[in-house]
Design an enzyme around this catalytic site. Structure first.
Site, PDB file in Angstrom:
ATOM      1  N   SER A   1      -4.616   0.703  13.874  1.00 55.61           N
ATOM      2  CA  SER A   1      -5.260   2.027  13.999  1.00 55.61           C
ATOM      3  C   SER A   1      -5.689   2.186  15.457  1.00 55.61           C
ATOM      4  CB  SER A   1      -6.496   2.073  13.100  1.00 55.61           C
ATOM      5  OG  SER A   1      -7.351   3.124  13.488  1.00 55.61           O
TER       6      SER A   1
ATOM      7  N   TYR B   1     -14.125  -1.963  10.192  1.00 57.05           N
ATOM      8  CA  TYR B   1     -12.744  -1.446  10.187  1.00 57.05           C
ATOM      9  C   TYR B   1     -12.097  -1.691  11.557  1.00 57.05           C
ATOM     10  CZ  TYR B   1      -8.875   1.919   9.622  1.00 57.05           C
ATOM     11  OH  TYR B   1      -7.631   2.509   9.562  1.00 57.05           O
TER      12      TYR B   1
ATOM     13  N   ARG C   1       0.306   5.724  -2.023  1.00 60.10           N
ATOM     14  CA  ARG C   1      -0.126   7.039  -1.527  1.00 60.10           C
ATOM     15  C   ARG C   1       0.038   7.064  -0.012  1.00 60.10           C
ATOM     16  NH1 ARG C   1      -5.601   6.866  -2.035  1.00 60.10           N
ATOM     17  NH2 ARG C   1      -5.675   4.723  -2.742  1.00 60.10           N
TER      18      ARG C   1
ATOM     19  N   VAL D   1      -3.005  -7.184  -2.617  1.00 57.69           N
ATOM     20  CA  VAL D   1      -2.490  -8.028  -1.530  1.00 57.69           C
ATOM     21  C   VAL D   1      -3.586  -8.859  -0.852  1.00 57.69           C
ATOM     22  CG1 VAL D   1      -0.361  -6.747  -1.047  1.00 57.69           C
ATOM     23  CG2 VAL D   1      -2.493  -6.060   0.092  1.00 57.69           C
TER      24      VAL D   1
ATOM     25  N   GLY E   1       0.816  -1.221   0.000  1.00 58.35           N
ATOM     26  CA  GLY E   1       0.000   0.000   0.000  1.00 58.35           C
ATOM     27  C   GLY E   1       0.841   1.259   0.000  1.00 58.35           C
TER      28      GLY E   1
ATOM     29  N   ILE F   1      -4.544  10.732  10.678  1.00 58.66           N
ATOM     30  CA  ILE F   1      -3.435  11.171   9.828  1.00 58.66           C
ATOM     31  C   ILE F   1      -4.019  11.717   8.528  1.00 58.66           C
ATOM     32  CG2 ILE F   1      -1.268  10.439   8.720  1.00 58.66           C
ATOM     33  CD1 ILE F   1      -1.327   9.933  11.786  1.00 58.66           C
TER      34      ILE F   1
ATOM     35  N   ASN G   1       1.053  -2.476   5.327  1.00 57.46           N
ATOM     36  CA  ASN G   1       0.383  -1.184   5.510  1.00 57.46           C
ATOM     37  C   ASN G   1      -0.917  -1.049   4.716  1.00 57.46           C
ATOM     38  OD1 ASN G   1       0.359   1.977   5.759  1.00 57.46           O
ATOM     39  ND2 ASN G   1       0.412   1.563   3.569  1.00 57.46           N
TER      40      ASN G   1
ATOM     41  N   ALA H   1     -12.869  -3.893  13.803  1.00 48.28           N
ATOM     42  CA  ALA H   1     -12.660  -5.337  14.033  1.00 48.28           C
ATOM     43  C   ALA H   1     -11.409  -5.809  13.294  1.00 48.28           C
ATOM     44  CB  ALA H   1     -13.886  -6.121  13.572  1.00 48.28           C
TER      45      ALA H   1
HETATM   46  P1  NAP Z   1      -4.573   5.763   1.627  1.00 50.10           P
HETATM   47  O1  NAP Z   1      -3.984   7.116   1.463  1.00 50.10           O
HETATM   48  O2  NAP Z   1      -5.992   5.528   1.214  1.00 50.10           O
HETATM   49  O3  NAP Z   1      -3.600   4.716   0.886  1.00 50.10           O
HETATM   50  C1  NAP Z   1      -3.882   3.349   0.946  1.00 50.10           C
HETATM   51  C2  NAP Z   1      -2.865   2.589   0.124  1.00 50.10           C
HETATM   52  O4  NAP Z   1      -3.193   1.189   0.253  1.00 50.10           O
HETATM   53  C3  NAP Z   1      -2.901   2.926  -1.349  1.00 50.10           C
HETATM   54  O5  NAP Z   1      -1.598   3.047  -1.877  1.00 50.10           O
HETATM   55  C4  NAP Z   1      -3.645   1.736  -1.961  1.00 50.10           C
HETATM   56  O6  NAP Z   1      -3.213   1.397  -3.290  1.00 50.10           O
HETATM   57  C5  NAP Z   1      -3.217   0.620  -1.027  1.00 50.10           C
HETATM   58  N1  NAP Z   1      -4.136  -0.518  -1.104  1.00 50.10           N
HETATM   59  C6  NAP Z   1      -5.446  -0.578  -0.768  1.00 50.10           C
HETATM   60  N2  NAP Z   1      -5.928  -1.796  -1.004  1.00 50.10           N
HETATM   61  C7  NAP Z   1      -4.897  -2.526  -1.514  1.00 50.10           C
HETATM   62  C8  NAP Z   1      -4.779  -3.846  -1.974  1.00 50.10           C
HETATM   63  N3  NAP Z   1      -5.813  -4.712  -1.956  1.00 50.10           N
HETATM   64  N4  NAP Z   1      -3.584  -4.265  -2.452  1.00 50.10           N
HETATM   65  C9  NAP Z   1      -2.518  -3.423  -2.470  1.00 50.10           C
HETATM   66  N5  NAP Z   1      -2.572  -2.148  -2.042  1.00 50.10           N
HETATM   67  C10 NAP Z   1      -3.765  -1.705  -1.585  1.00 50.10           C
HETATM   68  O7  NAP Z   1      -4.531   5.298   3.152  1.00 50.10           O
HETATM   69  P2  NAP Z   1      -3.561   5.721   4.361  1.00 50.10           P
HETATM   70  O8  NAP Z   1      -4.273   6.732   5.170  1.00 50.10           O
HETATM   71  O9  NAP Z   1      -2.212   5.983   3.845  1.00 50.10           O
HETATM   72  O10 NAP Z   1      -3.599   4.362   5.193  1.00 50.10           O
HETATM   73  C11 NAP Z   1      -2.498   3.440   5.244  1.00 50.10           C
HETATM   74  C12 NAP Z   1      -2.729   2.481   6.398  1.00 50.10           C
HETATM   75  O11 NAP Z   1      -2.802   3.235   7.615  1.00 50.10           O
HETATM   76  C13 NAP Z   1      -4.029   1.694   6.298  1.00 50.10           C
HETATM   77  O12 NAP Z   1      -3.826   0.384   6.777  1.00 50.10           O
HETATM   78  C14 NAP Z   1      -4.946   2.459   7.223  1.00 50.10           C
HETATM   79  O13 NAP Z   1      -5.992   1.657   7.731  1.00 50.10           O
HETATM   80  C15 NAP Z   1      -3.987   2.888   8.315  1.00 50.10           C
HETATM   81  N6  NAP Z   1      -4.439   4.036   9.117  1.00 50.10           N
HETATM   82  C16 NAP Z   1      -4.695   5.241   8.528  1.00 50.10           C
HETATM   83  C17 NAP Z   1      -5.123   6.302   9.337  1.00 50.10           C
HETATM   84  C18 NAP Z   1      -5.415   7.660   8.770  1.00 50.10           C
HETATM   85  O14 NAP Z   1      -5.967   8.491   9.526  1.00 50.10           O
HETATM   86  N7  NAP Z   1      -5.094   7.961   7.533  1.00 50.10           N
HETATM   87  C19 NAP Z   1      -5.299   6.092  10.709  1.00 50.10           C
HETATM   88  C20 NAP Z   1      -5.038   4.850  11.255  1.00 50.10           C
HETATM   89  C21 NAP Z   1      -4.601   3.820  10.443  1.00 50.10           C
HETATM   90  P3  NAP Z   1      -3.535   2.357  -4.546  1.00 50.10           P
HETATM   91  O15 NAP Z   1      -2.693   3.594  -4.331  1.00 50.10           O
HETATM   92  O16 NAP Z   1      -3.102   1.570  -5.720  1.00 50.10           O
HETATM   93  O17 NAP Z   1      -5.000   2.643  -4.490  1.00 50.10           O
END
Ligand code: NAP
Length: 234
Positions: free
Chosen positions: A129, A142, A12, A51, A9, A175, A77, A144
């Protein structure tokens, strides 16, 4: 020879910044994403794979091992979020959430682990998270899945410790990434105000925590959850 890190992931947001930070730390990074095309550079190779799909994961790990011979660090991630009342969550929503956020971790780790065991060395870092720690209303699936990530981390840490493989977890607070695109500016201001440090986190904040936990500075740390959250959950 450079150490090899795989970040899922990494197209982005948080994953992209983790990939950047690990390159700064001296790793060669395989930056996975589902759709976002990631450019290849001297210190990074982009790899498109879903993934949550076992055959795509097997092929990705086989290709990496063929080319680089090992994977020193795995950062699980990749993830998605969705806001819905519990009564509106469909079976398909539930399955997609679990497949992307939790089953993916099982599939990628299962494919990588034999190679780490062979090397008797490795660090695995799973992204959970704060909602996996305390639960979020309208995000039961989410929460769970992310609570599952914490259980996965603790159990696997115990199982592989004698192979000199550490497994830890970072549980981010709020974030600013595309994941928050459905929130209004007012929502984001309110969330920042609810955070004791008064600000939202950045992908860099999470990348720094990941960089520490996979490094030798954390060589006595395994099975732990580090929640980088500005004091939102204490
Ligand atoms: P994001 O900006 O939406 O980016 C998610 C990334 O995951 C993207 O690059 C996406 O690929 C990739 N992805 C999604 N499904 C996938 C799959 N099936 N196979 C491969 N790649 C996949 O999200 P983020 O905020 O950076 O979140 C990253 C992690 O942090 C996640 O696990 C999220 O739950 C966790 N998190 C985020 C926050 C927050 O506030 N942002 C808080 C707590 C935890 P594409 O670019 O190709 O679409």
């Amino acid at each position: 020879m450079k150490k090899i890190a795989l970040v899922t992931g990494a197209g982005r947001g948080i994953g992209k910044e983790i990939a950047k930070k690990l390159q700064e730390d001296g790793y060669f990074v395989i930056a996975n994403s589902k759709n976002t095309v990631i450019e290849n550079t001297e210190t990074q190779m982009g790899y498109l794979a879903d993934v949550s799909n076992s055959s795509e994961v097997s092929k990705m790990i086989e290709d990496i091992i063929k080319k680089h011979g090992k994977i020193d660090v795995l950062v699980n991630n990749a993830g998605i979020a969705q806001q819905k009342l519990f009564t509106d969550i469909s079976e398909a929503d539930w399955d997609t959430m679990m497949d992307t956020n939790l089953k993916s971790m099982f599939l990628v780790t299962k494919a990588v682990l034999p190679h780490m065991i062979h090397e008797k060395c490795g660090a695995i870092l799973n992204i959970s998270s704060i909602w996996g720690m305390v639960g979020a209303s309208c995000e039961v699936h989410y929460s769970a899945a992310k609570a599952g990530v914490i259980g996965f981390t603790k159990a696997l840490a115990k199982e592989v410790a004698l192979s000199n493989i550490r497994v830890n977890c970072v549980a981010p607070g709020i974030i600013k990434t595309d994941m928050l695109n459905d929130f209004t500016e007012d929502d984001l201001t309110n969330l920042a105000e609810e955070t004791p440090l008064g600000i939202l986190g950045t992908p860099r904040d999470i990348a720094e925590a990941v960089s520490f936990l996979v490094s030798d500075k954390a060589k006595f740390i395994t099975g732990q959850v580090l929640s980088s959250n500005g004091g939102f959950v204490i």
